[in-house]
Enzyme design. Structure first.
Site, PDB file in Angstrom:
ATOM      1  CD  GLU A  25      29.857  21.201  13.652  1.00 43.09           C
ATOM      2  OE1 GLU A  25      30.666  21.989  14.168  1.00 43.09           O
ATOM      3  OE2 GLU A  25      30.194  20.107  13.159  1.00 43.09           O
ATOM      4  CG  HIS A  48      32.456  16.583  20.187  1.00 43.07           C
ATOM      5  ND1 HIS A  48      31.631  15.940  19.281  1.00 43.07           N
ATOM      6  CD2 HIS A  48      33.211  17.425  19.441  1.00 43.07           C
ATOM      7  CE1 HIS A  48      31.873  16.380  18.064  1.00 43.07           C
ATOM      8  NE2 HIS A  48      32.829  17.297  18.137  1.00 43.07           N
TER       9      HIS A  48
END
Length: 414
Positions: A219, A28
């Site tokens: 998130e 990521h």
């Protein structure tokens, strides 16, 4: 393998040498969040784009301070500057090449870098042209790294922006350019109000063409967003995913022990107080853990944007996003250790190197300093990542072998 010492967010006294030498797998990492400050200044001058600072050190400081806002929305605003200078084929190729070289210097042997092609067509390029430019830069970077003695493989994940309506175009482009190193699809941008169901056509297209999906979820939004990513998005990995812990309830009788979880010095010590005995797990959390849906955790970024629940608040009545003490504000408060103790499939990633002034080495360094992580911990995390790549099995096995060989060759602590 050469090692790059990255300026840390915090004062660090821990020895960086052996950590820098470890082979790493990065899942990521955003291309437009990893532009070198020097490159940003040069590219901005070429097109007359005004930056908030004119020298690399000041510009880097501005990015970190602006991103350290406790808001994902503010954090994302900083990308306007990096995206602005990445609108030509030559700029995209340069940034991609430099990304690969920086990743190699960071000890990465395999990386999946993600970016959103739709954000790079403002100056007249089409999706195919921008994808080809980035692919060219990655290839040049791999070749240049090899000339410097580093073996690195980098593949691409194409992002569609949740707030826009080009996701099917991006999914089709990803499939069309698989031979240029594209291995996956992602939905990025604001979570709240832009669910995966709004991009059903793109996600169905990926499923029909067997293109792996990882979605940003957990998130900037909670468990419902993760449920949507897993059910509607059919994702194999979760970008961040740290708010999965909001699907836990602490057992009252073990409250004192739970409070101590964040103070345990290492992942091996957490086994002395099994985290599974401290919490009841909801159906979403159970599914994500039991199906080994990989969490792409980015601790430095999470601390900046109030993305991760503070470990001491997990599962409590006070553990809601409206609570002023809910969010992890330091690396020590980040729940990465709890996630590992609960046996989630955890990987560690930088997210945005420029905005968070971080790297894989820096993230590993903080884990060593704050939680006492040692070689076996990093090996476990790296093997989880190596086995979660979107590569075909044969190529994935080659990355696993590269990690094992790298650990055999890397220096032993002390």
């Amino acid at each position: 393998m050469s090692a790059q010492v990255v300026t840390p967010l915090f004062d660090i006294s821990y020895d960086v040498g052996w950590i820098a030498a470890l082979p790493k797998v990065c899942l990521h990492d955003h291309l437009d969040g990893a532009v070198r400050p020097e490159t940003l200044i040069e590219l901005a001058a070429d097109i007359g784009h005004e930056l908030p600072a004119s020298d690399p050190a000041s510009l880097e400081r501005w990015f970190v301070e602006s991103a350290d806002s406790r808001s994902l929305e503010r954090y994302l605003e900083t990308f306007e500057h990096t995206v602005a200078v990445m609108q030509t084929a030559s700029a995209l190729t340069r940034v991609a090449k430099e990304y690969v070289l920086d990743a190699a210097a960071d000890g990465i042997v395999y990386g999946e870098v993600r970016w959103a092609p739709e954000q790079h067509v403002r100056a007249g390029l089409d999706l195919d042209s921008v994808i080809e430019a980035v692919a060219r830069g990655i290839l040049l970077g791999e070749e240049a790294a090899a000339d410097r003695g580093s073996t690195i493989t980098v593949r691409q994940i194409l992002c569609a922006m949740r707030q826009n309506n080009r996701s099917l175009d991006i999914a089709e482009a990803a499939v069309r350019h698989r031979d240029r190193g594209i291995v996956g699809f992602d939905l990025a941008g604001p979570e709240k109000g832009f669910p995966p169901t709004a991009h059903r056509d793109a996600l169905d297209y990926c499923a029909r063409h067997f293109l792996p999906v990882t979605l940003h979820a957990g998130e900037a939004d909670g468990v419902a967003s993760i449920r949507e990513a897993v059910v509607d998005g059919r994702c194999l990995r979760l970008g961040h995913g740290v708010r999965i812990l909001e699907d836990l309830t602490r057992r009252d009788r073990d409250a004192d022990l739970a409070d101590n979880v964040s103070r345990l010095p290492s992942s091996r010590d957490i086994s002395l107080v099994p985290a599974s005995s401290l919490y009841e797990m909801g159906e979403v959390a159970s599914w994500v853990r039991d199906r080994r849906i990989v969490l792409e955790v980015c601790p430095c970024s999470n601390v900046q944007t109030d993305a991760a629940p503070r470990v001491g608040e997990v599962g409590t009545a006070q553990g809601t996003e409206d609570s002023p003490n809910h969010w992890a504000r330091t690396y020590r408060e980040h729940p990465v250790e709890l996630l590992r103790g609960l046996e989630f499939a955890v990987t560690i990633n930088p997210d945005n190197r420029l905005m968070s002034r971080t790297s894989m080495t820096h993230e590993f360094l903080k884990l060593a300093e704050e939680f006492g992580y040692e070689r076996e911990d990093f090996f476990e995390i790296t093997m989880t990542a190596a086995n979660a790549t979107f590569l075909p099995l044969k190529e994935q096995d080659e990355i696993v072998d590269r990690v094992v060989a790298g650990y055999s060759d890397s220096p032993v602590v002390g």
